[in-house]
Design a protein around this motif. Structure first.
Motif, short mmCIF file in Angstrom:
data_model
loop_
_atom_site.label_atom_id
_atom_site.label_comp_id
_atom_site.label_asym_id
_atom_site.label_seq_id
_atom_site.Cartn_x
_atom_site.Cartn_y
_atom_site.Cartn_z
N SER A 276 2.81 1.43 -4.45
CA SER A 276 2.66 2.98 -4.36
C SER A 276 3.54 3.84 -5.34
O SER A 276 4.75 3.52 -5.59
CB SER A 276 2.42 3.56 -3.16
OG SER A 276 2.29 5.01 -3.13
N ASP A 277 3.20 4.92 -6.19
CA ASP A 277 4.07 5.62 -6.69
C ASP A 277 5.06 6.31 -5.72
O ASP A 277 5.94 6.78 -6.20
CB ASP A 277 3.25 6.77 -7.61
CG ASP A 277 3.97 7.34 -8.71
OD1 ASP A 277 5.23 6.70 -9.12
OD2 ASP A 277 3.69 8.43 -9.27
N ARG A 278 4.90 6.52 -4.54
CA ARG A 278 5.54 7.14 -3.45
C ARG A 278 6.70 6.01 -3.25
O ARG A 278 6.45 4.98 -2.76
CB ARG A 278 4.86 7.59 -2.21
CG ARG A 278 5.61 8.14 -1.28
CD ARG A 278 5.91 9.41 -1.39
NE ARG A 278 6.92 10.02 -0.43
CZ ARG A 278 7.21 11.21 -0.52
NH1 ARG A 278 6.74 12.08 -1.57
NH2 ARG A 278 7.57 11.95 0.42
N THR B 77 0.71 -1.34 -0.12
CA THR B 77 0.01 -0.05 0.01
C THR B 77 0.87 1.11 -0.04
O THR B 77 0.38 1.97 -0.64
CB THR B 77 -0.89 0.06 1.15
OG1 THR B 77 0.03 0.03 2.48
CG2 THR B 77 -1.99 -1.14 1.23
N HIS B 78 1.81 1.38 0.56
CA HIS B 78 2.89 2.39 0.64
C HIS B 78 4.28 1.92 1.21
O HIS B 78 4.33 0.84 2.01
CB HIS B 78 2.35 3.58 1.59
CG HIS B 78 1.93 3.37 2.97
ND1 HIS B 78 1.18 2.17 3.51
CD2 HIS B 78 2.78 3.85 4.24
CE1 HIS B 78 1.20 2.57 4.81
NE2 HIS B 78 2.05 3.15 5.12
N ASN C 15 -0.95 13.49 -5.93
CA ASN C 15 0.99 13.18 -5.85
C ASN C 15 1.22 14.43 -5.01
O ASN C 15 2.53 14.82 -5.14
CB ASN C 15 1.14 12.89 -7.07
CG ASN C 15 1.09 14.29 -8.20
OD1 ASN C 15 0.47 15.20 -7.68
ND2 ASN C 15 1.43 14.20 -9.14
N ILE D 155 1.46 0.75 -11.26
CA ILE D 155 0.93 1.71 -10.43
C ILE D 155 -0.61 2.03 -10.74
O ILE D 155 -0.83 2.38 -11.72
CB ILE D 155 1.90 3.19 -10.79
CG1 ILE D 155 3.13 2.97 -10.47
CG2 ILE D 155 1.14 4.15 -9.99
CD1 ILE D 155 4.21 4.11 -10.86
N TYR E 221 -0.26 8.46 0.61
CA TYR E 221 0.01 8.06 -0.76
C TYR E 221 -0.44 6.65 -0.48
O TYR E 221 -0.05 5.90 -1.61
CB TYR E 221 1.57 7.94 -1.13
CG TYR E 221 1.61 9.45 -1.38
CD1 TYR E 221 1.66 10.03 -2.47
CD2 TYR E 221 2.63 10.03 -0.17
CE1 TYR E 221 2.21 11.48 -2.52
CE2 TYR E 221 3.04 11.52 -0.46
CZ TYR E 221 2.86 12.11 -1.54
OH TYR E 221 3.43 13.55 -1.65
N SER E 222 -1.10 5.91 0.34
CA SER E 222 -1.44 4.48 0.64
C SER E 222 -2.33 4.28 -0.74
O SER E 222 -3.39 4.97 -0.95
CB SER E 222 -2.22 4.20 2.02
OG SER E 222 -1.15 4.42 2.87
N ILE E 223 -2.16 3.11 -1.30
CA ILE E 223 -3.21 2.66 -2.21
C ILE E 223 -4.35 2.10 -1.62
O ILE E 223 -4.42 1.36 -0.62
CB ILE E 223 -2.64 1.37 -2.87
CG1 ILE E 223 -1.50 1.75 -3.67
CG2 ILE E 223 -3.55 0.57 -3.92
CD1 ILE E 223 -0.74 0.64 -4.49
#
Length: 363
Positions: free
Chosen positions: A121-123, A96-97, A168, A146, A177-179
């Motif tokens: 995550s993109d993070r 998730t992050h 973002n 992503i 930023y969690s999915i």
């Protein structure tokens, strides 16, 4: 055209339609989950006990999904749990992050299981824990997907729709930023938001996706920084599951969150008290492998009483709008002092006196 020619033409058209309709189900971009046939479908959701961390296994009609895998020291526990369920492959793996208590064990899972689709995550994070996960993905020639908000994926007779992250620009707060995803199995719905906090929850409420759910995986281990009143009003769950460690140093779950749950009559399950928790769905009914927790024991404030206060018996009146609210309602703060009045009169008496229950907090 004679009768024989007409019959042949009709057969040819029917054959073309049949061929065109045989495509496989794949990810689609929708605002609501795919509706699938659950007449003979069954699903299990396993909320694993990984101490102060998160890990959830979902199994539906032979397909599997793992959301997070706890800290590094819980990797073997998660792996062994999957093996005990006869799992050799995972259709979806979601980190998730990048926080260690969520992705710490994912490198071991990716190394040892056949993983079809991986969501990270993109993070990113400049930590050894996160880099170990990236290394495992790279070494097995997997591709990170992503996820895009609104995209829906099948999971056996169920489906899940990505609901977060919606921005973002959450700064250095990796939690936001969690999915997040809403999963639907027949008429049953489960909500997962990782460690999403207040800002992320506000954005989820604005994205137009229905997040009402029967079961809410409590965000951020039951912290007061998540599960806001407005968010819980939209989810309106019957059950909440809190994943946290016994006597953890963060004081999770917080009394404020537990009071929000108790005020709404949400039944709570907790891994710190009950271990691994399993919910079974047949598409209409959700059954549990144990009864809900009855302790209402909070982890804060440290060094003082940790029992949640009794359920509220008083209401806050707005004498101008002629509505009454629970003391925890978000509209109470915006009610001017001259129009605000506290009362212990019953709900029935207030309605007889011309007051209307608030549509948000639903007293």
């Amino acid at each position: 055209m004679n009768l024989k020619q007409k019959s042949f033409l009709a057969f040819f058209l029917l054959l073309c339609i049949s061929i065109c309709s045989c495509g496989q189900l794949s990810a689609t971009s929708n605002s609501s989950p795919i509706q699938t046939n659950t007449a003979s479908s069954s699903m299990e959701v396993h909320f694993l006990d990984v101490g102060q961390g998160d890990s959830t296994l979902l199994q539906c009609d032979g397909q599997t999904m793992l959301i997070d895998a706890g800290n590094n020291d819980k990797a073997d526990d998660v792996r062994n749990y999957l093996i005990s369920k006869g799992i050799k492959k995972l259709d979806y793996v979601i980190g998730t992050h990048p926080d260690a208590d969520h992705v710490g064990g994912l490198d071991v899972i990716i190394d040892e299981f056949d993983c079809k689709t991986i969501f990270l995550s993109d993070r990113t994070a400049d930590t050894k824990t996160y880099q170990d996960v990236v290394r495992s993905v790279t070494q097995k020639n997997y591709q990170n997907t992503i996820p895009s908000v609104g995209t829906t994926y099948p999971l056996g007779g169920a489906s899940f729709t990505i609901i977060a992250p919606n921005s973002n620009d959450y700064g250095s707060n990796t939690n936001d930023y969690s999915i997040g995803l809403i999963l639907q199995h027949g008429n049953n719905r489960f909500l997962f938001t990782g460690d999403a906090e207040e800002n992320a929850e506000e954005d989820i409420l604005q994205n137009g996706i229905d997040i009402s759910a029967d079961v809410y995986k409590a965000a951020h281990h039951g912290s007061r920084t998540a599960s806001t009143s407005a968010f819980l009003d939209a989810v309106h769950p019957a059950y909440a599951v809190i994943s946290c460690g016994e006597n953890n140093r963060y004081g999770h779950p917080h009394a404020q969150t537990l009071n929000e749950f108790r005020t709404r009559n949400i039944q709570v399950f907790r891994t710190d008290e009950q271990g691994a928790i399993v919910a079974s769905s047949d598409g209409n009914t959700i059954r549990w492998n144990m009864s809900p927790s009855t302790s209402w024991k909070a982890g804060e404030p440290i060094g003082s009483a940790t029992t949640v206060a009794p359920a509220q018996t008083s209401y806050i009146l707005n004498t101008k709008t002629k509505k009454f609210h629970l003391p925890t309602c978000r509209f109470v703060k915006s009610t001017s002092t001259e129009n605000r009045q506290e009362t212990t009169l019953s709900k029935e008496r207030l309605i007889r006196d011309g007051y209307e229950p608030c549509g948000s907090c639903k007293p």
